[in-house]
Scaffold this motif. Structure first.
Motif, mmCIF file in Angstrom:
data_model
loop_
_atom_site.group_PDB
_atom_site.id
_atom_site.type_symbol
_atom_site.label_atom_id
_atom_site.label_comp_id
_atom_site.label_asym_id
_atom_site.label_seq_id
_atom_site.Cartn_x
_atom_site.Cartn_y
_atom_site.Cartn_z
ATOM 1 N N ARG A 56 24.162 45.789 35.910
ATOM 2 C CA ARG A 56 23.512 44.489 35.801
ATOM 3 C C ARG A 56 22.473 44.481 34.680
ATOM 4 N NH1 ARG A 56 26.695 41.181 37.458
ATOM 5 N NH2 ARG A 56 25.019 39.671 37.231
ATOM 6 N N PRO A 57 22.279 43.305 34.043
ATOM 7 C CA PRO A 57 21.220 43.165 33.043
ATOM 8 C C PRO A 57 19.838 43.284 33.683
ATOM 9 C CG PRO A 57 22.823 41.363 32.913
ATOM 10 C CD PRO A 57 23.091 42.095 34.183
ATOM 11 N N THR A 58 18.834 43.491 32.848
ATOM 12 C CA THR A 58 17.471 43.527 33.361
ATOM 13 C C THR A 58 16.969 42.132 33.717
ATOM 14 O OG1 THR A 58 16.940 45.531 32.117
ATOM 15 C CG2 THR A 58 15.089 44.162 32.804
ATOM 16 N N ILE A 59 17.175 41.160 32.830
ATOM 17 C CA ILE A 59 16.780 39.772 33.081
ATOM 18 C C ILE A 59 18.002 38.888 32.876
ATOM 19 C CG2 ILE A 59 15.293 37.860 32.368
ATOM 20 C CD1 ILE A 59 13.262 39.931 31.424
ATOM 21 N N GLU A 60 18.375 38.136 33.906
ATOM 22 C CA GLU A 60 19.624 37.366 33.856
ATOM 23 C C GLU A 60 19.372 35.918 34.262
ATOM 24 O OE1 GLU A 60 24.252 37.823 35.358
ATOM 25 O OE2 GLU A 60 22.667 38.959 36.347
ATOM 26 N N THR A 61 19.866 34.980 33.455
ATOM 27 C CA THR A 61 19.820 33.560 33.787
ATOM 28 C C THR A 61 21.249 33.035 33.810
ATOM 29 O OG1 THR A 61 19.522 32.964 31.454
ATOM 30 C CG2 THR A 61 17.540 33.198 32.795
ATOM 31 N N GLY A 62 21.636 32.387 34.890
ATOM 32 C CA GLY A 62 22.993 31.853 35.011
ATOM 33 C C GLY A 62 22.963 30.385 35.363
ATOM 34 N N GLY A 63 23.792 29.584 34.679
ATOM 35 C CA GLY A 63 23.864 28.161 34.962
ATOM 36 C C GLY A 63 22.557 27.439 34.712
ATOM 37 N N SER A 64 21.824 27.860 33.675
ATOM 38 C CA SER A 64 20.461 27.374 33.486
ATOM 39 C C SER A 64 20.294 26.608 32.178
ATOM 40 C CB SER A 64 19.481 28.555 33.495
ATOM 41 O OG SER A 64 19.587 29.280 34.684
ATOM 42 N N TYR A 75 11.111 47.698 27.723
ATOM 43 C CA TYR A 75 11.190 49.066 27.218
ATOM 44 C C TYR A 75 12.478 49.775 27.608
ATOM 45 C CZ TYR A 75 6.233 49.000 25.865
ATOM 46 O OH TYR A 75 5.031 48.729 25.278
ATOM 47 N N SER A 76 13.111 49.336 28.691
ATOM 48 C CA SER A 76 14.271 50.086 29.163
ATOM 49 C C SER A 76 15.196 49.191 29.968
ATOM 50 C CB SER A 76 13.824 51.267 30.034
ATOM 51 O OG SER A 76 14.936 51.991 30.498
ATOM 52 N N SER A 77 16.487 49.338 29.728
ATOM 53 C CA SER A 77 17.504 48.642 30.514
ATOM 54 C C SER A 77 18.756 49.491 30.520
ATOM 55 C CB SER A 77 17.808 47.265 29.912
ATOM 56 O OG SER A 77 18.913 46.669 30.573
ATOM 57 N N SER A 78 19.377 49.637 31.681
ATOM 58 C CA SER A 78 20.619 50.404 31.745
ATOM 59 C C SER A 78 21.817 49.583 31.274
ATOM 60 C CB SER A 78 20.873 50.893 33.174
ATOM 61 O OG SER A 78 21.076 49.785 34.038
ATOM 62 N N GLN A 79 21.598 48.283 31.031
ATOM 63 C CA GLN A 79 22.673 47.413 30.563
ATOM 64 C C GLN A 79 22.105 46.477 29.505
ATOM 65 O OE1 GLN A 79 25.294 45.404 30.224
ATOM 66 N NE2 GLN A 79 26.927 46.655 31.046
ATOM 67 N N ILE A 80 22.466 45.192 29.554
ATOM 68 C CA ILE A 80 21.937 44.186 28.651
ATOM 69 C C ILE A 80 20.468 43.927 28.988
ATOM 70 C CG2 ILE A 80 22.126 41.735 28.016
ATOM 71 C CD1 ILE A 80 25.149 41.991 28.675
ATOM 72 N N GLY A 81 19.659 43.659 27.972
ATOM 73 C CA GLY A 81 18.264 43.329 28.211
ATOM 74 C C GLY A 81 18.106 41.953 28.830
ATOM 75 N N GLY A 111 20.545 49.577 27.137
ATOM 76 C CA GLY A 111 21.773 50.360 27.062
ATOM 77 C C GLY A 111 22.917 49.614 26.413
ATOM 78 N N ALA A 112 22.834 48.289 26.366
ATOM 79 C CA ALA A 112 23.887 47.474 25.741
ATOM 80 C C ALA A 112 23.215 46.479 24.790
ATOM 81 C CB ALA A 112 24.708 46.770 26.821
ATOM 82 N N ASP A 113 23.632 45.206 24.806
ATOM 83 C CA ASP A 113 23.046 44.207 23.912
ATOM 84 C C ASP A 113 21.592 43.927 24.273
ATOM 85 O OD1 ASP A 113 25.574 43.981 22.833
ATOM 86 O OD2 ASP A 113 26.076 42.142 23.908
ATOM 87 N N GLY A 114 20.815 43.529 23.258
ATOM 88 C CA GLY A 114 19.466 43.068 23.534
ATOM 89 C C GLY A 114 19.491 41.722 24.241
ATOM 90 N N ILE A 115 20.142 40.734 23.618
ATOM 91 C CA ILE A 115 20.374 39.426 24.228
ATOM 92 C C ILE A 115 21.858 39.127 24.148
ATOM 93 C CG2 ILE A 115 19.987 36.934 24.044
ATOM 94 C CD1 ILE A 115 17.223 37.487 22.950
ATOM 95 N N ASN A 116 22.473 38.812 25.272
ATOM 96 C CA ASN A 116 23.881 38.419 25.307
ATOM 97 C C ASN A 116 23.983 37.019 25.886
ATOM 98 O OD1 ASN A 116 26.658 38.133 26.741
ATOM 99 N ND2 ASN A 116 26.935 39.844 25.339
ATOM 100 N N SER A 117 24.600 36.117 25.121
ATOM 101 C CA SER A 117 24.776 34.723 25.542
ATOM 102 C C SER A 117 26.261 34.436 25.645
ATOM 103 C CB SER A 117 24.123 33.783 24.520
ATOM 104 O OG SER A 117 24.379 32.427 24.838
ATOM 105 N N ILE A 118 26.732 34.053 26.849
ATOM 106 C CA ILE A 118 28.153 33.814 27.061
ATOM 107 C C ILE A 118 28.367 32.485 27.792
ATOM 108 C CG2 ILE A 118 28.096 35.243 29.163
ATOM 109 C CD1 ILE A 118 31.051 35.905 28.660
#
Length: 279
Positions: A56-64, A75-81, A111-118
């Motif tokens: 999972r991303p560190t900060i996630e917004t869905g349908g927003s 400073y750290s994320s195991s996935q998308i920031g 660990g993955a993208d800084g910001i991912n927009s889909i």
């Protein structure tokens, strides 16, 4: 398993493949790289990043829509920031930082993208933000990449299921499966839903399908011919993050791309890029 050795605080990244443990703290691996190996000089004591991604991303917004992130440091994320998707948008980012924690031996930030927009109707508005040491792209703006399943003719194709909108009169963009190279854009003028379509062998290489699997698909007719080689993918123009803005931001030492855009009507101004695509 895939890891990276990082030399000189992020200036050298070496991909390891087929890594297997042979004893405690000892591994056997195959190294593949385009680097000149005579100049690598690997030594005992070099730091290693085990580049494994969480779920999972560190900060996630869905349908927003109309959400603002200001003065946030990650400073750290195991996935998308920061992850955003399936909403109206735009999401605003101002004076944020995605970087390694200072005065530590950490080698990556996200660990993955800084910001991912889909699948956003409107893409992100990003200003005065720092992206450093991301495990993949600093920014990736795109629609949902859905499979092109079968070619009937240059104007008729079987497409994979999409959760956003109806396909009639939708403008879609085609990309190759392996490198996401842009192929072209067409408009759908007719479509038919197929509830139990059997996956043929020519797309089983995409790994998300198996031959003979029954899936939901669409038979579509395009407004003009286009030659698509399988396997390929498509995205819907209306839900690909159009009208994004990226300005006055800094991109340094990313393992992937600085900015990967697969959407229309974008504005990129006054940014700084350094040491991009280290892997």
């Amino acid at each position: 398993t895939r890891e990276y050795i990082d030399y000189q605080a992020g200036s050298r990244v070496i991909p390891f493949f087929n890594t297997t443990p042979v004893a405690p703290r000892t591994y056997r691996t195959t190294i593949k790289s385009h680097n000149d190996w005579d100049k690598v000089n690997m030594e005992v004591g070099d730091l290693i990043v085990t580049h494994l991604r969480g779920s999972r991303p560190t900060i996630e917004t869905g349908g927003s829509k109309n959400i603002s992130f200001e003065n946030i440091t990650l400073y750290s994320s195991s996935q998308i920031g920061f992850s955003e998707g399936n909403g109206e948008g735009p999401i605003h980012y101002s004076n944020c930082k995605i970087t390694r924690r200072p005065d530590t031996t950490r080698l990556i930030s996200a660990g993955a993208d800084g910001i991912n927009s889909i699948n956003q109707e409107n893409g992100p508005i990003i200003r005065n933000t720092l992206f450093e040491y991301n495990g993949d792209d600093a920014i990736h703006i795109h629609g949902s990449l859905t499979s092109v399943l079968h070619k009937i003719s240059d104007k008729e194709y079987i497409l994979g299921f999409t959760s956003r909108g109806k396909l009639k009169n939708e403008t879609i963009d085609f990309y190759t499966w392996d490198r996401l190279s842009y192929v072209g854009q067409r408009k759908i003028i007719a479509w038919e839903k197929i509830s139990n379509w059997s996956v043929p062998s020519d797309i089983s290489s995409m790994k998300k399908f198996s031959e003979g699997q029954l899936i939901t698909a669409y038979k579509v007719t395009l407004d003009a011919p286009i030659s698509i080689s399988l396997p390929s993918v498509y995205s819907m123009d209306s839900y690909s993050g159009r009208n994004a803005i990226i300005e006055n931001s800094i991109f340094k030492n990313t393992f992937g791309k600085g900015v990967l855009v697969m959407s229309p009507n974008m504005q990129i101004t006054n940014n700084y890029f350094e040491h991009i695509g280290l892997r």
